[in-house]
Write an enzyme that holds these catalytic residues in place. Structure first.
Site, PDB file in Angstrom:
ATOM      1  CG  ASP A 175      -2.358   1.195   1.352  1.00 60.21           C
ATOM      2  OD1 ASP A 175      -2.431   1.125  -0.180  1.00 60.21           O
ATOM      3  OD2 ASP A 175      -2.084   1.569   2.167  1.00 60.21           O
ATOM      4  N   GLY A 212      -8.656   5.253   2.815  1.00 59.47           N
ATOM      5  CA  GLY A 212      -9.500   5.943   3.761  1.00 59.47           C
ATOM      6  C   GLY A 212     -10.817   5.334   4.669  1.00 59.47           C
ATOM      7  CG  ASN A 232      -6.945   0.563   0.714  1.00 62.67           C
ATOM      8  OD1 ASN A 232      -7.138  -0.393   0.328  1.00 62.67           O
ATOM      9  ND2 ASN A 232      -6.186   0.973   0.633  1.00 62.67           N
TER      10      ASN A 232
HETATM   11  P1  13P Z   1      -8.239   4.687   6.992  1.00 57.91           P
HETATM   12  O1  13P Z   1      -6.846   4.649   7.815  1.00 57.91           O
HETATM   13  O2  13P Z   1      -8.354   5.353   6.966  1.00 57.91           O
HETATM   14  O3  13P Z   1      -8.763   3.472   6.809  1.00 57.91           O
HETATM   15  O4  13P Z   1      -7.462   4.567   6.123  1.00 57.91           O
HETATM   16  C1  13P Z   1      -6.559   3.877   5.131  1.00 57.91           C
HETATM   17  C2  13P Z   1      -6.818   3.089   4.051  1.00 57.91           C
HETATM   18  O5  13P Z   1      -6.714   3.804   3.109  1.00 57.91           O
HETATM   19  C3  13P Z   1      -4.700   3.082   3.960  1.00 57.91           C
HETATM   20  O6  13P Z   1      -4.025   3.137   2.046  1.00 57.91           O
END
Ligand code: 13P
Length: 289
Positions: free
Chosen positions: A82, A214, A235
């Site tokens: 990621d 997010g 995610n």
């Molecule tokens: P959050 O931490 O808001 O769940 O987002 C995770 C994310 O987008 C990782 O790439």
């Protein structure tokens, strides 16, 4: 879907209007909670490591632990790197055996972003990696519990432009696109409604696989709407960190003299499992193995 690639799962998800949540982890116990939930819900799993997660875990340990759980459970479990910020870091992940790569080139000028993304795609194909995710419009926030803070106010320019999105996809050759439509990294005190109209405009440009970053803190109903419009991956990181760490703190408070990790950590594994079960339910990946 046995023996199918991550891209095959995305194609199926798109057709049937469900999504895979990507669960970001940085230790074996978080991964254990994710796997236990996947087994219970009979859901395919997508695990992610950010550069920070992988820095602690090491790419090779993440790959080997996922391989262990795949063998142990017979579940389809995929591993995505990621927010890789450079070609080099993603090449190391590919060599270690990751199934998917996310090149986050949002801090580069567009043309440079496209050039690097294209190289990442070429390199990924050599490693038989079916999914490369691209990004040019940054999702703001941070991976933390920011529930005392107001969410940043977004303006039209913050959202992903659908024309640029189509151009980016065509020129770079990436398989999926991380879009900015109002989700934020981390959990804030306030939320703003997702820009579903923008999501529809992007999908109308023929972009098949859309990704939301997010996930944590986003209202469930809005996520479900976004999935109906073509989002195949959401995610999730902060929710898992909060669950894991709060449970660990509770265990330590309840048993101040305890020092054995095997007595302190089961609560954290169970807490992560519960959060993951909720996310699998929201995304609709139950019984999709
Ligand atoms: P959050 O931490 O808001 O769940 O987002 C995770 C994310 O987008 C990782 O790439």
């Amino acid at each position: 879907m046995k023996g199918k690639s991550l891209k095959d799962y995305f194609a199926n998800a798109r057709k049937e209007k469900w999504a895979l949540a990507q669960f970001n982890v940085s230790c074996a116990e978080q991964l254990q909670g994710v796997v236990e939930a996947g087994v219970q819900a009979r859901s395919p799993l997508l695990v992610g490591t950010s550069e920070g997660d992988a820095g602690f875990f090491t790419p090779s340990l993440a790959v080997n632990l996922v391989a262990f759980w795949k063998k142990e459970t017979d579940l389809p479990i995929f591993l995505n790197f990621d927010h890789g910020k450079s070609y080099e870091v993603l090449e190391r992940a590919a060599l270690a055996g990751y199934d998917a790569l996310h090149f986050d080139g949002s801090r580069f000028p567009l043309e440079e972003n496209i050039t690097i993304a294209k190289r990442v795609v070429e390199m990924a194909r050599k490693h038989h990696i079916s999914v490369v995710e691209g990004e040019f419009s940054e999702v703001p926030g941070g991976h933390s519990d920011l529930h005392n803070q107001e969410a940043p106010v977004l303006t039209d320019q913050d959202y992903t432009d659908s024309v640029v999105a189509a151009e980016f996809m065509k020129k770079s050759g990436v398989d999926t696109l991380a879009v900015m439509v109002g989700t934020l990294h981390g959990i804030f005190k306030t939320t703003q409604p997702l820009n579903i109209k923008r999501l529809q405009e992007i999908a109308l440009r023929g972009i098949q696989f859309l990704v939301l970053h997010g996930g944590s803190g986003t209202p469930e109903q809005e996520l479900k709407e976004a999935i109906q419009e073509g989002v195949v991956k959401v995610n999730v990181s902060t929710d898992l960190r909060v669950a894991f760490t709060n449970a660990l703190k509770e265990s330590m408070r309840e048993n101040p003299a305890e020092i054995a990790p095997y007595n302190l950590l089961p609560k954290s594994v169970a807490a992560v499992k519960q959060v993951v079960l909720t996310w699998i339910g929201i995304c609709g990946s139950v019984n999709k193995i």
